[in-house]
Design a protein around this motif. Structure first.
Motif, PDB file in Angstrom:
ATOM      1  N   PHE A 134     -59.999-113.456  66.048  1.00 52.14           N
ATOM      2  CA  PHE A 134     -59.097-113.444  67.196  1.00 52.14           C
ATOM      3  C   PHE A 134     -58.495-114.823  67.437  1.00 52.14           C
ATOM      4  CE2 PHE A 134     -61.411-109.511  68.237  1.00 52.14           C
ATOM      5  CZ  PHE A 134     -60.325-108.681  68.411  1.00 52.14           C
ATOM      6  N   MET A 144     -44.910-119.082  60.998  1.00 52.82           N
ATOM      7  CA  MET A 144     -45.527-118.181  60.021  1.00 52.82           C
ATOM      8  C   MET A 144     -45.315-116.727  60.456  1.00 52.82           C
ATOM      9  SD  MET A 144     -47.374-118.508  57.227  1.00 52.82           S
ATOM     10  CE  MET A 144     -48.619-117.724  56.199  1.00 52.82           C
ATOM     11  N   LEU A 145     -45.168-116.517  61.754  1.00 47.88           N
ATOM     12  CA  LEU A 145     -45.077-115.158  62.280  1.00 47.88           C
ATOM     13  C   LEU A 145     -43.649-114.646  62.358  1.00 47.88           C
ATOM     14  CD1 LEU A 145     -47.523-115.524  65.315  1.00 47.88           C
ATOM     15  CD2 LEU A 145     -48.063-114.794  63.004  1.00 47.88           C
ATOM     16  N   PRO A 148     -41.528-112.190  59.465  1.00 49.55           N
ATOM     17  CA  PRO A 148     -42.025-110.806  59.341  1.00 49.55           C
ATOM     18  C   PRO A 148     -41.914-110.026  60.656  1.00 49.55           C
ATOM     19  CG  PRO A 148     -43.557-112.340  58.329  1.00 49.55           C
ATOM     20  CD  PRO A 148     -42.541-113.163  59.035  1.00 49.55           C
ATOM     21  N   LEU A 149     -42.218-110.693  61.786  1.00 46.23           N
ATOM     22  CA  LEU A 149     -42.141-109.967  63.061  1.00 46.23           C
ATOM     23  C   LEU A 149     -40.688-109.635  63.402  1.00 46.23           C
ATOM     24  CD1 LEU A 149     -44.808-111.668  65.355  1.00 46.23           C
ATOM     25  CD2 LEU A 149     -44.945-109.520  64.118  1.00 46.23           C
ATOM     26  N   VAL A 171     -50.980-110.781  72.370  1.00 43.68           N
ATOM     27  CA  VAL A 171     -51.968-111.026  71.318  1.00 43.68           C
ATOM     28  C   VAL A 171     -52.317-112.521  71.231  1.00 43.68           C
ATOM     29  CG1 VAL A 171     -52.458-110.812  68.872  1.00 43.68           C
ATOM     30  CG2 VAL A 171     -51.133-109.055  70.016  1.00 43.68           C
TER      31      VAL A 171
ATOM     32  N   ALA B  38     -57.892-104.957  67.830  1.00 39.15           N
ATOM     33  CA  ALA B  38     -57.849-105.027  66.372  1.00 39.15           C
ATOM     34  C   ALA B  38     -56.492-104.594  65.844  1.00 39.15           C
ATOM     35  CB  ALA B  38     -58.955-104.151  65.778  1.00 39.15           C
ATOM     36  N   LEU B  40     -53.586-104.651  67.421  1.00 34.87           N
ATOM     37  CA  LEU B  40     -52.551-105.619  67.771  1.00 34.87           C
ATOM     38  C   LEU B  40     -52.656-106.894  66.948  1.00 34.87           C
ATOM     39  CD1 LEU B  40     -52.363-105.120  71.621  1.00 34.87           C
ATOM     40  CD2 LEU B  40     -50.510-104.834  69.992  1.00 34.87           C
ATOM     41  N   VAL B  41     -53.885-107.414  66.819  1.00 29.88           N
ATOM     42  CA  VAL B  41     -54.044-108.654  66.064  1.00 29.88           C
ATOM     43  C   VAL B  41     -53.691-108.412  64.592  1.00 29.88           C
ATOM     44  CG1 VAL B  41     -56.183-109.411  64.950  1.00 29.88           C
ATOM     45  CG2 VAL B  41     -55.424-110.525  66.984  1.00 29.88           C
ATOM     46  N   VAL B  43     -51.436-106.236  63.426  1.00 29.96           N
ATOM     47  CA  VAL B  43     -49.984-106.100  63.236  1.00 29.96           C
ATOM     48  C   VAL B  43     -49.257-107.416  63.528  1.00 29.96           C
ATOM     49  CG1 VAL B  43     -47.919-104.963  64.117  1.00 29.96           C
ATOM     50  CG2 VAL B  43     -49.988-103.643  63.736  1.00 29.96           C
ATOM     51  N   VAL B  44     -49.627-108.071  64.620  1.00 31.95           N
ATOM     52  CA  VAL B  44     -48.837-109.219  65.088  1.00 31.95           C
ATOM     53  C   VAL B  44     -49.236-110.510  64.373  1.00 31.95           C
ATOM     54  CG1 VAL B  44     -48.291-110.626  67.112  1.00 31.95           C
ATOM     55  CG2 VAL B  44     -48.398-108.159  67.311  1.00 31.95           C
ATOM     56  N   ILE B  45     -50.498-110.631  63.954  1.00 32.47           N
ATOM     57  CA  ILE B  45     -50.945-111.898  63.354  1.00 32.47           C
ATOM     58  C   ILE B  45     -51.198-111.757  61.852  1.00 32.47           C
ATOM     59  CG2 ILE B  45     -52.641-113.762  63.469  1.00 32.47           C
ATOM     60  CD1 ILE B  45     -51.031-113.484  66.017  1.00 32.47           C
ATOM     61  N   PHE B  46     -52.027-110.765  61.458  1.00 27.42           N
ATOM     62  CA  PHE B  46     -52.446-110.749  60.059  1.00 27.42           C
ATOM     63  C   PHE B  46     -51.400-110.151  59.121  1.00 27.42           C
ATOM     64  CE2 PHE B  46     -56.333-111.802  62.140  1.00 27.42           C
ATOM     65  CZ  PHE B  46     -56.865-112.731  61.273  1.00 27.42           C
ATOM     66  N   TYR B  47     -50.646-109.172  59.617  1.00 30.28           N
ATOM     67  CA  TYR B  47     -49.565-108.661  58.772  1.00 30.28           C
ATOM     68  C   TYR B  47     -48.584-109.782  58.410  1.00 30.28           C
ATOM     69  CZ  TYR B  47     -44.945-106.701  57.945  1.00 30.28           C
ATOM     70  OH  TYR B  47     -43.689-106.469  57.454  1.00 30.28           O
ATOM     71  N   PRO B  48     -48.074-110.582  59.372  1.00 31.06           N
ATOM     72  CA  PRO B  48     -47.175-111.679  58.980  1.00 31.06           C
ATOM     73  C   PRO B  48     -47.842-112.703  58.062  1.00 31.06           C
ATOM     74  CG  PRO B  48     -46.998-111.273  61.323  1.00 31.06           C
ATOM     75  CD  PRO B  48     -48.149-110.453  60.838  1.00 31.06           C
ATOM     76  N   ILE B  49     -49.121-113.026  58.311  1.00 29.06           N
ATOM     77  CA  ILE B  49     -49.779-114.022  57.475  1.00 29.06           C
ATOM     78  C   ILE B  49     -49.826-113.536  56.024  1.00 29.06           C
ATOM     79  CG2 ILE B  49     -51.985-115.150  56.962  1.00 29.06           C
ATOM     80  CD1 ILE B  49     -52.532-115.318  59.911  1.00 29.06           C
ATOM     81  N   ARG B  51     -48.082-111.169  54.595  1.00 30.95           N
ATOM     82  CA  ARG B  51     -46.744-111.003  54.039  1.00 30.95           C
ATOM     83  C   ARG B  51     -46.159-112.342  53.581  1.00 30.95           C
ATOM     84  NH1 ARG B  51     -41.987-107.772  54.054  1.00 30.95           N
ATOM     85  NH2 ARG B  51     -40.336-109.284  54.308  1.00 30.95           N
ATOM     86  N   ASN B  52     -46.308-113.373  54.411  1.00 30.76           N
ATOM     87  CA  ASN B  52     -45.750-114.672  54.029  1.00 30.76           C
ATOM     88  C   ASN B  52     -46.516-115.311  52.882  1.00 30.76           C
ATOM     89  OD1 ASN B  52     -43.422-115.057  55.471  1.00 30.76           O
ATOM     90  ND2 ASN B  52     -44.474-115.864  57.279  1.00 30.76           N
TER      91      ASN B  52
END
Lengths: 299, 322
Positions: A134, A144-145, A148-149, A171, B38, B40-41, B43-49, B51-52
């Motif tokens: 978290f 970094m976000l 993609p977002l 988040v 889980a 939200l984190v 989709v918003v944090i780990f998906y972009p990480i 992907r990049n």
């Protein structure tokens, strides 16, 4: 000091308190005065840019052009403020900022409580790692976000919609909340929860009717924090909010700053107006704020 | 549930036991509370990480263009890219402006406010002054940036230029932000110090309240002067806070974006670039999003490593104390 006559009247023995007391009263030394003056000068230096804004925001364009920025205005003029207020749809930006920050403050606190309940009370396996997962939300740089977002919100039709920013920052802010509340709940008195369980309260019931009310002071501090942090955000709102009526307060000001033909008095007045909501907020929540900053600092 | 059948044999360590006695569902029930967080984190944090990170090994023009596998091309290119290296060099100056100067100044101001102003001139005055120092912390950085760019306007109508003209008697027209690297980076650093100073002041003042006044009085009786007392008592006592301030501000410094965006836009001629700003520019205007992703990923990795080092160091310091 105005107490001089009183000390003269009192018997000599009372002049100095007995040596054993905690706070010995002695005169203020010159070096102490010097420290005070230096610290006060430093504080003046800190507020000086804002004082400059205050002086210059009420000048008419002609007055501003002909005077030194340090001079007081010749006459109070509200031209700049009016031009900024109406020309940039400021009320709309103010509402956007309030709505986005308010929603994030509420939703991020709810999310933090749910996460922290499982970690602090439930003590699920691998909780240290979960906290780290978290916390990543707080560590990861926003650049970094954003690409993609941006694409994701574009596909969902959420670009220039306040919810794109609300979801993202719910988040990001809940990372800190989860961390703080997990460590608080880790030391939550067990007896209270046991008593509730004996009385037949379900887990969710204990959370809602026992834990949340007890945590209320901390939760309100968190809310104030999340509100201000979100209010001040720049990069991601800049990326996600593109239509004129979706901008937040910092974005409106930045846009105005970028336009070459912007009149300086309008810009100065706009900067002053953009600062005012935060200052009002600061004055209302000053105590909560100082309590809160230190709450997260050391565990 | 398989996990339940195993539990009787394994002794549950009391520290690991849930704090509410279990009825049905066992500890699995607690995982339900992670579902919103889980998702939200993820989709918003780990998906972009993810992907990049993946994109950093490709060349991609964006939009509907084909992705083209590039191996380590982008990563190797980073180390030959003078703008990238310059942007990381600037980070050291940002760390000076956001971490080192505010922490040192903050220590002095907090100690003076607590020790001298608070004790000798009253708590009201010291909390008022503390609030004044903290004020820039709550302003939106973008708004503070616009304010500074107004003060630093080039030509003779800038506030600072007018002020200097008034002092020197000559017409001063320095182009603070667009003229030279030295003035541009210094101006940006001054803005950062101005924004940051309140944070350590407030944290350190709160920490000082933990220090027992008896310690000070004893040292005063022993004839220690203020500086000796500060070094021998104050500093060791508030070391945890110094750590926290250094960690949080270093991370903020590595991610810094808005001051540069507002004040200099990376100019003059890209000299005041910082990594975040460079990544942003490359994503928006660059021709290769894969390269932009490599820049952003490299910053993420640096931030992560720095945090781990800091946290490890803090743990070690704590263990030494115990």
């Amino acid at each position: 000091m105005t107490t001089a006559p009183a000390t003269r009247l009192s018997p000599p023995g009372n002049k100095h308190r007995p040596a054993g007391t905690k706070h010995k009263k002695r005169g203020r030394t010159p070096s102490e005065w010097i420290v005070l003056v230096l610290i006060a000068l430093g504080a003046l230096l800190v507020v000086f840019p804002m004082l400059l804004l205050l002086i210059n925001a009420f000048k008419s364009p002609a007055d501003y052009a002909n005077s030194n920025p340090l001079e007081l205005p010749q006459a109070l003029s509200f031209d700049g403020i009016k031009a900024f207020w109406s020309g940039n749809n400021f009320p709309r930006a103010l509402w956007n900022s309030v709505f986005i920050s308010g929603m994030v403050a509420i939703l991020a606190v709810v999310l933090s409580v749910l996460n922290a309940f499982a970690i602090g009370i439930g003590r699920v396996k691998g909780r240290t790692w979960l906290i780290l997962v978290f916390l990543m939300a707080n560590l990861v740089p926003q650049e970094m976000l954003f690409d993609p977002l941006f694409k994701l919100y574009d596909d969902l039709g959420l670009l220039s919609n306040p919810w794109s920013v609300i979801i993202t920052f719910t988040v990001i802010q809940s990372a800190f909340g989860t961390y703080l509340l997990s460590s608080l709940l880790g030391t939550f008195p067990k007896e209270i929860l046991e008593a509730a369980a004996v009385d037949g309260a379900s887990r969710f019931r204990s959370l809602r009717s026992i834990i949340v009310p007890i945590l209320k002071p901390t939760l309100s501090v968190l809310m104030v924090f999340f509100f201000i942090w979100t209010w001040n955000e720049f990069l991601l709102p800049l990326a996600f909010l593109n239509t004129d009526d979706s901008l937040t307060v910092p974005l409106v000001l930045e846009q105005l700053n970028g336009e070459r033909q912007t009149d300086t008095t309008t810009l100065v007045a706009g900067t002053l107006i953009s600062i005012i909501p935060t200052i009002i907020f600061f004055l209302i929540f000053q105590r909560t704020l100082t309590r809160g900053i230190t709450a997260g600092a050391v565990k | 549930m398989p996990s339940l059948t195993r539990t009787p044999r394994k002794q549950v360590h009391p520290h690991d036991a849930p704090r509410i006695p279990q009825r049905g569902g066992g500890r699995l029930g607690y995982w339900l509370y992670f579902i919103p967080g889980a998702i939200l984190v993820g989709v918003v944090i780990f998906y972009p990480i993810i992907r990049n990170l993946r994109l950093s090994f490709f060349h991609w023009r964006g939009g509907r263009a084909e992705e083209e596998f590039a191996g380590f091309d982008n990563w190797v290119a980073l180390f030959q890219d003078s703008e990238y290296l310059q942007s990381f060099q600037n980070i050291f100056l940002v760390i000076v402006a956001m971490v080192i100067v505010p922490t040192l100044l903050g220590l002095v101001v907090a100690a003076a406010l607590f020790d001298v102003v608070g004790r000798r001139f009253g708590g009201k005055l010291s909390s008022f002054l503390r609030a004044t120092y903290y004020l820039p912390q709550i302003l939106p950085i973008a708004v503070a940036g616009v304010m500074f760019s107004w003060i630093l306007k080039p030509n003779s109508d800038g506030v600072l230029n007018q002020f200097l003209s008034f002092l020197t008697g000559n017409e001063v027209a320095v182009n603070w932000l667009g003229g030279q690297y030295s003035t541009a980076i210094t101006s940006t650093m001054v803005l950062m110090i101005w924004i940051q100073i309140g944070y350590p002041v407030v944290i350190f003042m709160a920490a000082l309240q933990r220090v027992e006044p008896e310690l000070y009085e004893a040292s005063e009786l022993d004839g220690a002067n203020w500086f000796q007392r500060f070094r021998a008592i104050t500093l060791p006592m508030i070391r945890p806070e110094v750590f926290v301030v250094a960690l949080t501000t270093t991370i903020a410094a590595l991610k810094v974006f808005a001051p540069v965006f507002i004040l200099t836009m990376g100019g003059p001629s890209k000299s005041t670039y910082v990594p975040s700003f460079y990544a942003y520019q490359e994503f928006i205007r660059g021709t290769d999003k894969g390269y932009a992703a490599a820049i952003a990923s490299s910053i993420t990795i640096v931030v992560f490593i720095v945090s781990v080092i800091f946290i490890k160091a803090q743990h070690r310091a704590e263990r030494k104390d115990a």
